[in-house]
Design a protein around this motif. Structure first.
Motif, short mmCIF file in Angstrom:
data_model
loop_
_atom_site.label_atom_id
_atom_site.label_comp_id
_atom_site.label_asym_id
_atom_site.label_seq_id
_atom_site.Cartn_x
_atom_site.Cartn_y
_atom_site.Cartn_z
N VAL A 33 0.75 -1.15 0.00
CA VAL A 33 0.02 -0.07 -0.07
C VAL A 33 0.77 1.23 0.05
O VAL A 33 1.75 1.36 1.03
CB VAL A 33 -1.02 0.02 1.23
CG1 VAL A 33 -1.73 1.27 1.32
CG2 VAL A 33 -1.83 -1.43 1.29
N LYS A 35 0.21 4.46 -0.47
CA LYS A 35 -0.46 5.90 -0.33
C LYS A 35 0.66 6.89 0.58
O LYS A 35 1.29 6.23 1.25
CB LYS A 35 -1.60 5.85 0.58
CG LYS A 35 -1.62 5.38 2.01
CD LYS A 35 -3.03 5.19 2.66
CE LYS A 35 -2.58 4.60 3.96
NZ LYS A 35 -3.95 3.91 4.52
N ASN A 56 -4.87 4.38 -2.14
CA ASN A 56 -6.53 4.57 -1.53
C ASN A 56 -7.05 5.82 -1.96
O ASN A 56 -8.28 5.80 -1.68
CB ASN A 56 -6.43 4.46 0.06
CG ASN A 56 -5.74 5.72 0.66
OD1 ASN A 56 -5.01 6.46 0.09
ND2 ASN A 56 -6.42 5.91 2.02
N VAL A 79 -7.58 0.52 -2.81
CA VAL A 79 -8.13 -0.12 -1.69
C VAL A 79 -8.87 0.76 -0.91
O VAL A 79 -9.33 0.41 0.30
CB VAL A 79 -6.88 -0.50 -1.03
CG1 VAL A 79 -6.06 -1.69 -1.59
CG2 VAL A 79 -5.89 0.50 -0.41
N MET A 158 -13.56 -8.01 0.67
CA MET A 158 -12.23 -7.15 1.24
C MET A 158 -12.93 -6.64 2.80
O MET A 158 -14.12 -5.98 2.69
CB MET A 158 -11.87 -6.08 0.56
CG MET A 158 -10.56 -5.25 0.95
SD MET A 158 -11.42 -4.04 2.02
CE MET A 158 -10.55 -2.35 1.11
N VAL A 160 -11.72 -4.02 6.27
CA VAL A 160 -10.60 -3.26 6.98
C VAL A 160 -11.05 -3.70 8.63
O VAL A 160 -12.19 -3.68 8.93
CB VAL A 160 -10.58 -1.91 6.93
CG1 VAL A 160 -9.87 -0.95 7.78
CG2 VAL A 160 -10.48 -1.29 5.72
N MET A 199 -3.71 -6.05 7.76
CA MET A 199 -2.59 -4.84 7.37
C MET A 199 -1.72 -5.06 8.40
O MET A 199 -1.59 -6.15 9.05
CB MET A 199 -3.29 -3.54 7.64
CG MET A 199 -4.86 -3.57 7.11
SD MET A 199 -5.99 -2.17 6.93
CE MET A 199 -5.15 -0.69 7.94
N THR A 200 -0.74 -3.87 8.46
CA THR A 200 0.61 -4.13 9.25
C THR A 200 0.38 -4.61 10.64
O THR A 200 0.82 -5.48 11.03
CB THR A 200 1.28 -2.83 9.11
OG1 THR A 200 1.51 -2.52 7.96
CG2 THR A 200 2.72 -2.85 10.01
N ARG A 215 -2.74 -6.37 2.68
CA ARG A 215 -2.75 -5.09 2.26
C ARG A 215 -1.56 -4.37 3.37
O ARG A 215 -1.97 -3.99 4.45
CB ARG A 215 -3.97 -4.31 2.14
CG ARG A 215 -5.11 -4.82 1.26
CD ARG A 215 -6.39 -3.87 1.12
NE ARG A 215 -6.63 -3.40 2.77
CZ ARG A 215 -7.56 -4.47 3.34
NH1 ARG A 215 -7.89 -5.28 2.94
NH2 ARG A 215 -8.03 -3.69 4.63
N ILE A 216 -0.35 -4.24 2.80
CA ILE A 216 0.32 -3.90 3.89
C ILE A 216 1.23 -2.49 3.50
O ILE A 216 1.91 -2.33 2.35
CB ILE A 216 1.79 -4.83 4.00
CG1 ILE A 216 1.13 -6.36 4.19
CG2 ILE A 216 2.70 -4.50 5.01
CD1 ILE A 216 0.64 -6.52 5.82
N GLY A 217 1.05 -1.70 4.47
CA GLY A 217 2.00 -0.11 4.10
C GLY A 217 3.09 0.05 4.83
O GLY A 217 4.28 -0.19 4.45
N ARG A 218 2.87 0.46 6.06
CA ARG A 218 4.08 0.67 7.09
C ARG A 218 5.00 -0.46 7.29
O ARG A 218 6.00 -0.27 7.48
CB ARG A 218 3.39 1.08 8.45
CG ARG A 218 2.79 2.58 8.42
CD ARG A 218 1.95 2.87 9.59
NE ARG A 218 0.97 1.75 9.89
CZ ARG A 218 0.13 1.59 10.82
NH1 ARG A 218 0.70 2.07 12.16
NH2 ARG A 218 -0.67 0.61 10.96
N ARG A 224 4.20 6.45 7.96
CA ARG A 224 3.92 7.51 6.83
C ARG A 224 4.05 8.79 7.48
O ARG A 224 3.95 8.99 8.71
CB ARG A 224 2.48 7.40 6.03
CG ARG A 224 2.15 6.10 5.35
CD ARG A 224 0.95 5.97 4.82
NE ARG A 224 -0.11 5.58 5.81
CZ ARG A 224 -0.21 4.32 6.19
NH1 ARG A 224 0.43 3.31 5.33
NH2 ARG A 224 -0.88 3.89 7.14
#
Ligand SMILES: *Cc1c(COP(=O)(O)O)cnc(C)c1O
Length: 227
Positions: A33, A35, A56, A79, A158, A160, A199-200, A215-218, A224
């Motif tokens: 992810v 963003k 996103n 997402v 999906m 969250v 997620m993370t 769905r992995i961002g950090r 961020r």
């Protein structure tokens, strides 16, 4: 830590979570992810083998994705929440829309898409009122509509997870999404292969409850600057 080190830790955690429930890590896709993450760091993640990326916001994606058109084989998923007036851009930018949660939105995607558009039905599994996603009791009706639309290809579901993360609440929400998928498969006599959850901070719980797409961002790019 840099992206390479974070990715190594992430893959170890995924393997350990899979080991616990005797699952194969290869059946779990990672959507990175991106963003707020600049193009240069996304190129770095691509060089480390990542091919699936998630944005996103349509506006941010419109600026960023064209800059990364040279990344052969990279695919982009939306997402985050999609407004009807942005659908015309979304169907061009993304290979999957993970946030389909209303008849109106599905109809607009169906109208605007040139080819079949893969979508996930986003479900609000934690009854948090501020959250996007359709209520679990309305999934069947939305799905019936989605399956009647020529340009819509429903790949799965999906969600969250609840925030703050809590083992019991998180697992309950993820188990609910899995049950919704299984029930839908019986009702519509077909398979939905994708369960996008985790997620993370909560992906281990999601893996234990059957996630096929994280769905992995950090956990890849670090904290961020702005959410
Ligand atoms: C930001 C975001 C993620 C990733 O969150 P992290 O906690 O950074 O892993 C996943 N899904 C959606 C819908 C997001 O907006």
């Amino acid at each position: 830590m840099n992206i390479e080190a974070r990715l190594r830790v992430l893959k170890e955690r995924i393997s350990a979570a899979c080991e616990k429930v005797k699952r194969d890590p290869n059946e779990i896709a990672i959507v990175a992810v991106t963003k707020t993450i600049p193009a240069q760091l996304i190129e770095e993640a691509y060089a480390l083998g990542l091919r699936l990326f998630g944005e996103n916001r349509v506006q941010e994606a419109r600026e960023k994705i064209p800059q990364l058109a040279h990344l052969q084989g990279a695919r982009w998923h939306l997402v985050g929440h999609l407004q009807t007036n942005k659908v015309k851009y979304a169907v061009k930018l993304f290979s999957m829309i993970q946030s389909a949660d209303s008849v109106r939105l599905l109809e607009e995607i169906n109208k605007r898409a040139r080819n079949k558009m893969p979508v996930l039905i986003e479900v609000n599994t934690s009854a948090e009122p501020q959250k996007h996603g359709i209520h679990p009791v309305h999934v069947s009706r939305l799905l019936e509509k989605a399956l009647s639309l020529e340009k819509i290809e429903v790949m799965g579901f999906m969600t969250v997870g609840p925030y703050p993360v809590d083992e019991k609440r998180s697992r309950k929400a993820f188990a609910l999404l899995r049950e919704i998928k299984e029930k839908a498969e019986k009702e519509f006599e077909r398979t939905f292969s994708v369960l996008s959850m985790g997620m993370t901070e909560d992906f281990e719980y999601a893996i234990w409850e059957g996630s096929t797409m994280l769905r992995i961002g950090r956990g890849i790019f670090g904290e961020r600057k702005q959410a």
